[in-house]
Design a protein around this motif. Structure first.
Motif, short mmCIF file in Angstrom:
data_model
loop_
_atom_site.label_atom_id
_atom_site.label_comp_id
_atom_site.label_asym_id
_atom_site.label_seq_id
_atom_site.Cartn_x
_atom_site.Cartn_y
_atom_site.Cartn_z
N VAL A 39 0.79 -1.37 -0.17
CA VAL A 39 0.15 -0.03 0.04
C VAL A 39 0.85 1.28 0.17
CG1 VAL A 39 -2.11 -1.22 1.05
CG2 VAL A 39 -0.42 -0.36 2.47
N GLY A 40 2.04 1.19 0.63
CA GLY A 40 2.87 2.52 0.68
C GLY A 40 3.12 2.98 -0.92
N GLU A 41 3.87 1.94 -1.36
CA GLU A 41 4.39 2.16 -2.78
C GLU A 41 3.33 2.72 -3.51
OE1 GLU A 41 6.20 -0.24 -6.69
OE2 GLU A 41 6.03 -1.20 -4.52
N LEU A 341 -3.84 12.88 16.43
CA LEU A 341 -3.08 12.42 17.55
C LEU A 341 -2.04 11.34 17.07
CD1 LEU A 341 -5.90 12.24 19.97
CD2 LEU A 341 -4.05 13.81 20.12
N ALA A 342 -2.37 10.35 16.29
CA ALA A 342 -1.35 9.35 15.83
C ALA A 342 -0.13 9.89 15.13
CB ALA A 342 -2.35 8.28 14.92
N ARG A 343 -0.61 10.74 14.24
CA ARG A 343 0.56 11.49 13.71
C ARG A 343 1.43 12.30 14.55
NH1 ARG A 343 3.76 14.55 12.46
NH2 ARG A 343 2.84 16.16 13.96
N GLU A 344 0.79 12.83 15.57
CA GLU A 344 1.70 13.66 16.52
C GLU A 344 2.62 12.66 17.54
OE1 GLU A 344 0.17 16.53 20.40
OE2 GLU A 344 -1.13 16.27 18.65
N VAL A 345 2.11 11.81 17.98
CA VAL A 345 2.77 10.81 18.79
C VAL A 345 4.06 10.23 18.11
CG1 VAL A 345 1.18 10.46 20.40
CG2 VAL A 345 1.56 8.64 18.78
N GLY A 348 8.25 13.37 13.70
CA GLY A 348 8.51 13.49 12.48
C GLY A 348 8.30 12.58 11.47
N ASN A 349 8.56 11.34 11.92
CA ASN A 349 8.39 10.17 11.05
C ASN A 349 6.83 9.96 10.67
OD1 ASN A 349 10.94 9.33 11.12
ND2 ASN A 349 10.99 8.33 12.91
N GLY A 350 6.02 10.51 11.38
CA GLY A 350 4.64 10.55 11.04
C GLY A 350 4.06 11.00 9.88
N ILE A 351 5.16 11.66 9.31
CA ILE A 351 4.70 12.32 7.81
C ILE A 351 5.37 11.40 6.77
CG2 ILE A 351 4.71 14.61 8.70
CD1 ILE A 351 7.19 15.38 7.20
N THR A 352 5.89 10.37 7.22
CA THR A 352 6.47 9.39 6.12
C THR A 352 5.55 8.33 5.99
OG1 THR A 352 7.75 7.92 7.59
CG2 THR A 352 8.56 10.15 6.80
#
Length: 393
Positions: A39-41, A341-345, A348-352
């Protein structure tokens, strides 16, 4: 660990039968081993992988023999709900792809077709030999579609001539037919037609530059003098009231998607904070992180309780606009906070795409708006509460 133990805090899945759990377990195995690594690709490429589509259809999930007493009765609503939940927990585009057929198009046939038409078409819908999409939204009309629907249908002997445009139609490029809603120029009422995707006058253009549901292929459809026969008109759709009956049933599917997205984001965040270390300790050991995890779980648990109860009511034959509208409104609102909240915790890796939460964070924005915006659903609920319509004319 049981199938839903982490994200189903109050064990709503206990309502499933052993056979239903068996089918859903088979689905989860496929999603974990085959779909999730892709899914990521494909999300980044903006394409839907055939490696997911073909085997997903082949799993026979719509009316599986195990969950339908060897097809002697329909699968239960709670099974259909958890199937959507499981798909969305993995990826919102996968859930949208499957429910385009199993939810939207199937509902169009179930509610809009005559008994004779259903006898012919429904078995083909269930086994995907007749793939279709729900084509209602237009370039200039979304929330105001009830009064603003501009696509027209004109009777010409035993045929109808359709002119207009549709937009944001997911899955149209691989469908056999488009369930097109158009306004009859003779009486001003809305009718529905199964239009072959390759019919003369039908033009499909892929919508590019999306920042959400990137794997899902959405189309802009132009209909220029398209001719269809009376036999391909859905005979039980004769006004927008009939369309509203479809939307009433389908909004519960979107509420399940919003709940599943929360589960996927929550699980990804929980996995990350129990593996990642900062300041010499796991992130999951910090008070502020645990508070955010608890809020995410609270949102998810509240949403799951809401959609389960709505599904139980609908299984009894209780279908009310305000019920499905409330569920879609509230689960989407909670979803928005949960994915943030999931992106926040995750930091920075939450935007990848590597940490998964970025997909859920972006895709949630599309789900927040489709099948009725927050405001439209709030006005449906408000009308039921007060007896007064606040919709603008």
């Amino acid at each position: 660990m049981d199938l839903y133990s982490v994200c189903d805090w109050y064990d709503a899945a206990a309502l499933l039968t052993e056979d239903e759990r068996l089918v859903l377990g088979r689905l989860r195995d496929f999603l974990e081993t085959t779909a999730k690594p892709l899914v990521g690709e494909y999300w980044e490429r903006g394409e839907f992988p055939d490696e997911i589509a073909r085997p997903l259809i082949g799993l026979d999930l719509m009316e599986p023999a195990e969950a339908t007493a060897n097809r002697t009765r329909p699968a239960r609503g709670i099974y259909h709900g958890f199937r959507i939940f499981e798909l969305a927990r993995t990826d919102a585009s996968i859930a949208t792809f499957y429910t385009a057929q199993a939810g939207l198009f199937r509902t169009a046939i179930r509610v809009g077709a005559s008994e004779e038409q259903k006898k012919e078409w429904m078995p083909k819908v269930i086994d995907f030999t007749l793939k279709g999409v729900f084509s209602l939204t237009e370039p200039e009309h979304g929330s105001d579609i009830a009064g603003g629907l501009a696509t027209t249908a004109r009777r010409d002997g035993d045929a109808w001539v359709i002119d207009g445009a549709k937009r944001w139609i997911g899955g149209a490029s691989t469908a056999d037919v488009l369930a097109v809603f158009a306004r009859d120029v003779a009486d001003g009422q809305v009718k529905a037609f199964l239009v072959p995707r390759g019919a003369p006058g039908v033009t499909l253009t892929k919508i590019h530059r999306k920042t959400a549901l990137r794997m899902m292929q959405n189309a802009h459809i132009t209909l220029d003098g398209v001719r269809v026969t009376e036999a391909d008109r859905l005979h039980n759709v004769n006004s927008f009231r009939d369309v509203a009956a479809m939307l009433r049933a389908m909004r519960s599917d979107v509420a399940w998607i919003a709940t599943g997205i929360q589960a996927g984001a929550f699980e990804a965040a929980l996995r990350y904070v129990t593996e990642r270390e900062q300041f010499g300790r796991q992130l999951g050991g910090f008070q502020l992180v645990q508070e955010k995890l608890a809020r995410m779980l609270g949102n998810l648990t509240s949403s799951l309780a809401l959609v389960v109860r709505l599904t139980e009511q609908q299984e009894k034959g209780v279908y009310r606009d305000q019920d499905s509208a409330l569920a879609k409104m509230q689960t989407s609102l909670l979803m928005r906070e949960t994915v943030a909240l999931a992106r926040e915790v995750v930091g920075g890796n939450g935007i990848t795409l590597d940490a998964d939460v970025a997909r859920f964070h972006a895709d949630a924005e599309a789900v927040y708006s489709y099948e009725g915006t927050h405001e439209i659903n709030a006005l449906i609920v408000g009308r039921a509460l007060t007896g007064q319509s606040a919709f603008t004319k």
